[in-house]
Design a protein around this motif. Structure first.
Motif, short mmCIF file in Angstrom:
data_model
loop_
_atom_site.label_atom_id
_atom_site.label_comp_id
_atom_site.label_asym_id
_atom_site.label_seq_id
_atom_site.Cartn_x
_atom_site.Cartn_y
_atom_site.Cartn_z
N LEU A 186 -12.41 -60.77 -15.09
CA LEU A 186 -13.78 -60.56 -15.57
C LEU A 186 -13.79 -60.20 -17.05
O LEU A 186 -14.61 -60.71 -17.82
N ILE A 187 -12.87 -59.36 -17.47
CA ILE A 187 -12.80 -58.95 -18.87
C ILE A 187 -12.48 -60.15 -19.75
O ILE A 187 -13.10 -60.35 -20.80
N TYR A 188 -11.55 -60.97 -19.33
CA TYR A 188 -11.20 -62.17 -20.11
C TYR A 188 -12.38 -63.14 -20.15
O TYR A 188 -12.68 -63.73 -21.19
N TYR A 189 -13.07 -63.29 -19.03
CA TYR A 189 -14.23 -64.18 -18.96
C TYR A 189 -15.32 -63.71 -19.93
O TYR A 189 -15.91 -64.52 -20.65
N VAL A 190 -15.58 -62.41 -19.94
CA VAL A 190 -16.60 -61.86 -20.84
C VAL A 190 -16.21 -62.07 -22.30
O VAL A 190 -17.06 -62.36 -23.14
#
Length: 100
Positions: free
Chosen positions: A9-13
């Motif tokens: 999720l952090i990478y996607y954001v």
């Protein structure tokens, strides 16, 4: 959430500029996510993307919190009579339950 979904999720954001589900952002614990990121050996470029994602998530959480506080202040400012009782705010038929 487990550590793999946190990192994903952090990478996607950090890489995508699309809207993200508010529930996903609010469920993410930033402290645990940072601890999981620090424990894993990643490349420096990936660390930079992940830190960028952490900053964006922190800003989103801050904006959500600020909007909730402003909404509550508007309710308190513009309503004449409020009765605060058992975590309910009642005013002329309007009931806001468990706002916090």
């Amino acid at each position: 959430m487990n550590s793999k979904t946190d990192v994903a999720l952090i990478y996607y954001v950090s890489t995508i500029n699309k809207r993200i589900n508010k529930n996903l952002i609010q469920r993410l614990n930033i402290n645990e996510a940072l601890n999981n990121i620090i424990e894993q050996p990643y490349a420096m470029r990936l660390y930079s993307y992940l830190l960028k994602g952490i900053v964006r998530i922190y800003l989103l959480k801050y904006k959500y919190y600020q909007n909730e506080v402003n909404a509550l202040l508007n309710v308190l400012k513009f309503k004449d009579t409020l009765i605060i009782k058992n975590k309910k705010i009642e005013d002329a038929g309007y009931i806001i339950e468990n706002y916090y």
